[in-house]
Design an enzyme around this catalytic site. Structure first.
Site, PDB file in Angstrom:
ATOM      1  N   SER A  54      21.496  17.368  32.422  1.00  0.00           N
ATOM      2  CA  SER A  54      22.054  18.326  32.988  1.00  0.00           C
ATOM      3  C   SER A  54      22.369  18.252  34.417  1.00  0.00           C
ATOM      4  O   SER A  54      22.878  19.050  35.176  1.00  0.00           O
ATOM      5  CB  SER A  54      21.146  19.471  32.739  1.00  0.00           C
ATOM      6  OG  SER A  54      21.267  20.303  31.457  1.00  0.00           O
ATOM      7  N   LYS A  57      25.764  19.132  35.407  1.00  0.00           N
ATOM      8  CA  LYS A  57      26.431  20.208  35.855  1.00  0.00           C
ATOM      9  C   LYS A  57      26.776  20.474  37.354  1.00  0.00           C
ATOM     10  O   LYS A  57      27.509  21.237  37.802  1.00  0.00           O
ATOM     11  CB  LYS A  57      25.187  21.300  35.599  1.00  0.00           C
ATOM     12  CG  LYS A  57      25.225  21.386  33.957  1.00  0.00           C
ATOM     13  CD  LYS A  57      24.195  22.665  33.424  1.00  0.00           C
ATOM     14  CE  LYS A  57      24.182  22.838  31.728  1.00  0.00           C
ATOM     15  NZ  LYS A  57      22.962  22.164  31.233  1.00  0.00           N
ATOM     16  N   SER A 109      20.557  26.382  33.825  1.00  0.00           N
ATOM     17  CA  SER A 109      21.078  25.248  33.273  1.00  0.00           C
ATOM     18  C   SER A 109      21.679  25.544  31.880  1.00  0.00           C
ATOM     19  O   SER A 109      21.620  24.913  30.837  1.00  0.00           O
ATOM     20  CB  SER A 109      19.870  24.132  32.804  1.00  0.00           C
ATOM     21  OG  SER A 109      20.536  22.873  32.667  1.00  0.00           O
TER      22      SER A 109
END
Length: 383
Positions: A54, A57, A109
């Site tokens: 993640s 992101k 997340s």
């Protein structure tokens, strides 16, 4: 005509022989970067291509901020609502502002939030991935490839510790991004219930480390624990990246301490200061992290602009180039000391103007979509 004048900025700096002590982590790959200058201060297998979970992101957020309006209302598709993995539990056809989706994605997340953002900004997930890869090229992330906005494991989706450090430095110069990633708790309207969403940031560094102000956690079974953190002390901001690190909280504190202790930010010139040996003023300030053993090894070179050129008529007078051991490390534009251009807002090489879109460098999403479609039609590939 270019007139080169050599100056040395090391006057008054005693020579030092003590180098930075060695440091190590439990990570498979790691990097430490000074956010102001973009200088990588430490790298451990920093160019090894790895899964980043993640941490992806971070790229999703900065592309969205730069290319869409924070006030946009985003409608959640079936694809976004059903996205596997970590989630903020968006429902089909629910509408939420892009601003709130960014908080849900970065603090909790949410893969559903990341997918909704991608579809809104890029038209499709594939179109948005194209935008991500174009952004990576602009930043200088030469060993990275993005296939989705969430970081779920996918063939051809990878980056490196060094590339992610460059991305973190780039993103942290955006005031909207800065505000999001330093937020510990965020509330947002919930159209499905009588109570608001309340998102607690998963990044424990915000409470574990003094001065911490970002950035993002990540984990998949394949990528293992990944983390990007940042902290600011005495006007200097550093960012750390670790990939596959089972003791990341401790390692990040260690690397941040290492950077602040051994690479303090040195101010070389301030905006408006008169450059030695000339009648010109610096158009921006210049600061650089300096190891003790490097003092005395910096030099400058002035390149003056041809008086008959268009740039000269527009007010440019030259460039002050900074080097360390003969390697270029930065530059400063030169103007007349009474030039109105000295009154303009100062921006670093990474920085962005704050606006509703979060930046002044806005590219309409339809242009990216057209570029993406052309690439697919003529090459058969979106890469």
């Amino acid at each position: 005509m270019i007139l080169a004048i050599f100056l040395f900025v090391s006057a008054g700096w005693p020579a030092a022989v003590q180098a930075a002590p060695p440091v190590s982590t439990h990570a498979e790959a790691a990097a430490l970067i000074d956010v102001t200058s973009g200088r990588i201060l430490y790298s451990q297998q920093g160019d090894k291509q790895m899964r980043i979970a993640s941490l992806t992101k971070i790229m999703t957020a900065i592309v969205a901020i730069e290319n869409s309006k924070l006030s946009d209302m985003v409608k959640v598709s079936r694809n976004a609502a059903g996205k596997e993995g970590s989630s903020i539990y968006l429902k089909l056809d629910e509408e939420m502002s892009l601003n709130h989706l960014l908080y849900g994605m970065m603090l909790r997340s949410g893969n559903d939030a990341a997918t909704a953002i991608a579809e809104h900004v890029g038209g499709t997930v594939e179109g948005f991935a194209y935008m991500m890869n174009e952004e990576a090229k602009l930043i200088g992330m030469t060993r990275s490839s993005f296939k989705n906005p969430s970081g779920l494991d996918a063939d051809g989706h990878y980056s490196t510790a060094n590339d992610m450090a460059k991305l973190a430095a780039h993103a942290l110069h955006n005031p909207v991004f800065q505000e999001i990633v330093k937020t510990k708790v965020k509330k947002a309207p919930n159209p499905n219930e009588s109570w608001d969403y309340s998102w607690l940031n998963k990044n424990k560094m915000l409470t574990l480390y003094e001065g911490a102000d970002g950035v993002k956690t990540g984990y998949t079974k394949t990528a293992k624990r990944c983390l990007v953190s940042s902290a600011t002390r005495n006007g200097q901001q550093l960012a750390v990246v670790t990939l596959n690190d089972g003791d990341d909280w401790v390692d990040h504190a260690k690397l941040l301490d290492y950077g602040f202790k051994n690479f303090p930010l040195q101010q070389f010139i301030g905006k408006g200061d008169i450059v030695q040996g000339t009648d010109f003023a610096a158009g921006t300030s210049f600061a650089y992290p300096v190891l003790d053993s490097e003092k005395g090894q910096f030099s400058t070179k002035i390149q003056l602009i041809d008086p008959t050129s268009t740039s000269y008529r527009l007010g440019d007078r030259g460039t002050l180039l900074y080097s360390l051991n003969g390697n270029s490390i930065g530059s400063v534009p030169l103007y007349e000391k009474d030039s109105p251009r000295l009154k303009q807002k100062e921006n670093s090489a990474f920085s962005f103007q704050a606006s509703e879109r979060g930046t002044a460098t806005y590219t309409p999403k339809w242009l990216y979509i057209v570029q993406f479609l052309v690439r697919v039609l003529f090459t058969g590939s979106a890469a």
